[in-house]
Design a protein around this motif. Structure first.
Motif, PDB file in Angstrom:
ATOM      1  N   CYS A 162      -5.948  -2.777   0.094  1.00 33.79           N
ATOM      2  CA  CYS A 162      -5.104  -2.221   0.644  1.00 33.79           C
ATOM      3  C   CYS A 162      -4.067  -0.414   0.302  1.00 33.79           C
ATOM      4  O   CYS A 162      -4.721  -0.003  -0.652  1.00 33.79           O
ATOM      5  CB  CYS A 162      -3.966  -2.710  -1.555  1.00 33.79           C
ATOM      6  SG  CYS A 162      -1.602  -2.223  -1.342  1.00 33.79           S
TER       7      CYS A 162
ATOM      8  N   SER B  55       3.602  -9.541  -0.939  1.00 34.62           N
ATOM      9  CA  SER B  55       2.885  -9.748  -2.325  1.00 34.62           C
ATOM     10  C   SER B  55       3.271 -10.783  -2.847  1.00 34.62           C
ATOM     11  O   SER B  55       4.884 -10.475  -3.684  1.00 34.62           O
ATOM     12  CB  SER B  55       2.545  -8.102  -2.889  1.00 34.62           C
ATOM     13  OG  SER B  55       1.853  -8.917  -4.219  1.00 34.62           O
TER      14      SER B  55
ATOM     15  N   GLU C  56       1.260   1.035   6.742  1.00 36.82           N
ATOM     16  CA  GLU C  56       1.097  -0.418   6.049  1.00 36.82           C
ATOM     17  C   GLU C  56       2.746  -0.446   4.360  1.00 36.82           C
ATOM     18  O   GLU C  56       2.393   0.344   4.041  1.00 36.82           O
ATOM     19  CB  GLU C  56       0.043  -0.298   4.627  1.00 36.82           C
ATOM     20  CG  GLU C  56      -0.342  -1.799   3.445  1.00 36.82           C
ATOM     21  CD  GLU C  56      -1.467  -1.043   2.471  1.00 36.82           C
ATOM     22  OE1 GLU C  56      -2.361  -1.953   2.850  1.00 36.82           O
ATOM     23  OE2 GLU C  56      -0.390  -0.407   1.754  1.00 36.82           O
TER      24      GLU C  56
ATOM     25  N   THR D 118       1.609   4.967   3.535  1.00 40.71           N
ATOM     26  CA  THR D 118       2.118   3.312   3.320  1.00 40.71           C
ATOM     27  C   THR D 118       3.506   3.514   2.469  1.00 40.71           C
ATOM     28  O   THR D 118       4.150   4.656   2.114  1.00 40.71           O
ATOM     29  CB  THR D 118       1.173   3.291   2.356  1.00 40.71           C
ATOM     30  OG1 THR D 118       1.119   4.005   1.065  1.00 40.71           O
ATOM     31  CG2 THR D 118      -0.264   3.818   2.535  1.00 40.71           C
TER      32      THR D 118
ATOM     33  N   THR E 219       4.247  -2.591   2.113  1.00 38.62           N
ATOM     34  CA  THR E 219       4.548  -3.842   1.668  1.00 38.62           C
ATOM     35  C   THR E 219       5.697  -4.031   0.152  1.00 38.62           C
ATOM     36  O   THR E 219       6.600  -3.403   0.843  1.00 38.62           O
ATOM     37  CB  THR E 219       3.145  -3.837   1.144  1.00 38.62           C
ATOM     38  OG1 THR E 219       1.839  -4.092   1.064  1.00 38.62           O
ATOM     39  CG2 THR E 219       2.867  -5.213  -0.395  1.00 38.62           C
TER      40      THR E 219
ATOM     41  N   VAL F  92       8.575  -4.436   8.014  1.00 38.78           N
ATOM     42  CA  VAL F  92       7.586  -4.728   6.723  1.00 38.78           C
ATOM     43  C   VAL F  92       6.002  -5.401   7.233  1.00 38.78           C
ATOM     44  O   VAL F  92       6.819  -6.441   8.209  1.00 38.78           O
ATOM     45  CB  VAL F  92       7.872  -5.996   5.674  1.00 38.78           C
ATOM     46  CG1 VAL F  92       7.634  -6.341   4.777  1.00 38.78           C
ATOM     47  CG2 VAL F  92       9.680  -4.260   5.243  1.00 38.78           C
TER      48      VAL F  92
ATOM     49  N   ASN G  72      -0.882 -10.599   0.360  1.00 42.88           N
ATOM     50  CA  ASN G  72      -1.376 -11.211  -1.231  1.00 42.88           C
ATOM     51  C   ASN G  72      -1.004 -11.791  -1.850  1.00 42.88           C
ATOM     52  O   ASN G  72       0.004 -11.945  -1.945  1.00 42.88           O
ATOM     53  CB  ASN G  72      -1.744  -9.367  -1.014  1.00 42.88           C
ATOM     54  CG  ASN G  72      -1.689  -9.303  -3.116  1.00 42.88           C
ATOM     55  OD1 ASN G  72      -3.257  -9.566  -3.537  1.00 42.88           O
ATOM     56  ND2 ASN G  72      -1.120  -8.950  -3.677  1.00 42.88           N
TER      57      ASN G  72
ATOM     58  N   ASN H  78      -0.987 -10.153   6.795  1.00 46.53           N
ATOM     59  CA  ASN H  78      -1.607  -9.188   5.870  1.00 46.53           C
ATOM     60  C   ASN H  78      -0.210  -9.761   4.522  1.00 46.53           C
ATOM     61  O   ASN H  78       0.594  -9.264   4.130  1.00 46.53           O
ATOM     62  CB  ASN H  78      -0.790  -7.742   6.357  1.00 46.53           C
ATOM     63  CG  ASN H  78      -1.977  -7.162   5.266  1.00 46.53           C
ATOM     64  OD1 ASN H  78      -2.544  -7.255   4.138  1.00 46.53           O
ATOM     65  ND2 ASN H  78      -2.198  -5.968   5.049  1.00 46.53           N
TER      66      ASN H  78
ATOM     67  N   PHE I  35       5.088   0.441  -0.723  1.00 51.35           N
ATOM     68  CA  PHE I  35       5.392  -0.253  -1.485  1.00 51.35           C
ATOM     69  C   PHE I  35       6.535  -0.321  -2.422  1.00 51.35           C
ATOM     70  O   PHE I  35       7.233   0.396  -2.828  1.00 51.35           O
ATOM     71  CB  PHE I  35       4.252   0.049  -3.130  1.00 51.35           C
ATOM     72  CG  PHE I  35       3.733  -1.297  -2.587  1.00 51.35           C
ATOM     73  CD1 PHE I  35       2.194  -2.081  -2.944  1.00 51.35           C
ATOM     74  CD2 PHE I  35       4.121  -1.644  -3.897  1.00 51.35           C
ATOM     75  CE1 PHE I  35       1.845  -3.331  -2.551  1.00 51.35           C
ATOM     76  CE2 PHE I  35       3.702  -3.160  -4.381  1.00 51.35           C
ATOM     77  CZ  PHE I  35       2.214  -3.785  -4.122  1.00 51.35           C
TER      78      PHE I  35
ATOM     79  N   ARG J 121       3.519  -6.376   5.437  1.00 47.61           N
ATOM     80  CA  ARG J 121       3.103  -7.181   4.323  1.00 47.61           C
ATOM     81  C   ARG J 121       3.395  -7.669   2.704  1.00 47.61           C
ATOM     82  O   ARG J 121       4.391  -7.210   2.683  1.00 47.61           O
ATOM     83  CB  ARG J 121       1.893  -5.546   3.261  1.00 47.61           C
ATOM     84  CG  ARG J 121       0.692  -6.388   2.744  1.00 47.61           C
ATOM     85  CD  ARG J 121      -0.212  -5.432   2.350  1.00 47.61           C
ATOM     86  NE  ARG J 121      -1.132  -5.573   1.453  1.00 47.61           N
ATOM     87  CZ  ARG J 121      -1.832  -5.680  -0.036  1.00 47.61           C
ATOM     88  NH1 ARG J 121      -0.012  -5.547  -0.396  1.00 47.61           N
ATOM     89  NH2 ARG J 121      -2.197  -6.279  -0.701  1.00 47.61           N
TER      90      ARG J 121
ATOM     91  N   GLU K  35       7.243  -6.733  -2.704  1.00 48.00           N
ATOM     92  CA  GLU K  35       7.055  -7.299  -3.476  1.00 48.00           C
ATOM     93  C   GLU K  35       7.786  -9.090  -3.185  1.00 48.00           C
ATOM     94  O   GLU K  35       9.124  -8.221  -3.406  1.00 48.00           O
ATOM     95  CB  GLU K  35       6.410  -7.622  -5.119  1.00 48.00           C
ATOM     96  CG  GLU K  35       4.974  -6.114  -5.285  1.00 48.00           C
ATOM     97  CD  GLU K  35       5.018  -5.626  -6.603  1.00 48.00           C
ATOM     98  OE1 GLU K  35       5.796  -5.727  -7.153  1.00 48.00           O
ATOM     99  OE2 GLU K  35       3.493  -5.888  -6.612  1.00 48.00           O
TER     100      GLU K  35
END
Length: 264
Positions: free
Chosen positions: A215, A85, A58, A24, A60, A81, A124, A122, A26, A83, A62
C-alpha cells in the motif's frame, strides 16, 4: 458533506501550489461505504479540485462487507477509486458476532466477487487476531479463507481493546476471556510464516502484499513523509509538524465554518 470540501480548500490555500499535489488518497477511519457511493464520488471530486492527483494515483476506499453493492462499486470505479479495503476480520460467524459486525463470511465472499466484477484489481482484506475466545486453529482457518479469496494485500492486526466499547465491557465483566499474551504472539508468528509461504511479503508490522501491491499510502506514514488528513479526528503531518483535528463532528464543522484551523 459541506465542511469537508471547505476544509480541503482552507488547507490547500495554506500550502504553496507545488505542495498541493497528492500521490495517494485513502478514505477510511470507519466505514465510508455507509455514505452512498454517489456522495463519496462527489467528495472525491471536490477534494481533488484542491489537492489534485494524477490518474495513476492509488485511491483507496475502506468498506465493510455487506455495505457495498454492484452499482455503488461501479460508481466508485468511475470516480477514480482503484483500491478497495474490506474489513473481513474473521471467517467464523461467532467471532464476527462477538465483534459486533453485521456481516457474515458469505458477505465477504460476495463483496470480493462484486469488487472484481466492477474492475478492482487491487483488493485488501483486514483481519484481526488476538480476539477473546479465538483459538489458534480459528486464526489459521481465517488466514486460509483470506488467501483463498486471492486479494493482493492482507492486513493482519492484533486486537486492541478500546475503552468504552461493548467488547471491552464484556472482557472487564468476565463474560468473555481475553486472549493470553502467549497465544497472541503465536497468532502473529503464524501469520508471518503462513502468508509469505502463500506469496504475501511482509513489508510492515501488520501488512503483507503480493509483489508490487504494497500500500503506497501506508508507506508514506512509515517513511515519515507529509500527508494531509481531512475530517473529524483526522491527523496531518506537514513539514515536521503533526496536527490532529477535533474529534467531534459538530466541533470540527464549527471550526471549519468559522474559517479557523480544524484542530491543534
Amino acid at each position: 458533506m459541506q465542511a469537508l470540501p471547505e476544509e480541503a480548500r482552507l488547507r490547500a490555500a495554506a500550502l504553496p501550489p507545488a505542495k498541493r499535489g497528492a500521490a495517494t488518497v485513502f478514505v477510511g477511519g470507519g466505514t465510508p461505504s455507509v455514505l452512498p457511493a454517489a456522495g463519496l464520488a462527489t467528495l472525491l471530486k471536490q477534494v481533488r479540485a484542491h489537492f489534485p492527483w494524477p490518474d495513476g494515483a492509488e485511491v483507496t476506499v475502506e468498506a465493510n462487507p455487506g455495505t457495498v453493492t454492484r452499482e455503488g462499486l461501479n460508481v466508485l470505479r468511475r470516480a477514480g477509486v482503484n483500491r478497495i479495503s474490506l474489513g473481513m476480520q474473521a471467517s467464523q460467524e461467532r467471532l464476527l458476532a462477538l465483534l459486533g459486525r453485521i456481516h457474515t463470511f458469505a458477505d465477504v465472499v460476495a463483496s470480493v466477487r462484486l469488487a472484481r466484477e466492477a474492475g478492482f484489481a487491487n483488493l485488501n482484506l483486514d483481519l484481526i487476531y488476538g480476539l477473546p475466545e479465538q483459538a489458534l486453529a480459528d486464526w489459521r482457518e481465517t488466514l486460509e479463507a483470506a488467501v483463498a479469496l486471492e486479494p493482493e494485500h492482507i492486513a493482519a492486526y492484533g486486537l486492541e481493546l478500546a475503552p468504552h466499547t461493548p467488547l471491552a465491557a464484556m472482557v472487564n465483566e468476565g463474560r468473555v476471556s481475553p486472549c493470553p499474551e502467549e497465544l497472541d504472539r503465536e497468532m502473529y508468528d503464524l501469520a508471518r510464516d503462513f502468508l509469505p509461504r502463500h506469496g504475501y511479503i511482509q513489508y510492515e508490522i501488520s501488512n503483507f502484499a503480493r509483489p508490487g501491491y504494497a500500500c503506497r499510502h501506508n508507506l508514506i506514514y512509515w517513511r515519515n513523509e507529509d500527508y494531509v488528513g481531512l475530517g473529524p479526528g483526522a491527523h496531518s503531518h506537514l513539514g515536521g509538524v503533526r496536527q490532529a483535528n477535533e474529534k467531534g463532528l459538530q466541533d470540527w464543522a464549527a471550526r471549519i465554518q468559522a474559517g479557523g484551523p480544524p484542530g491543534a
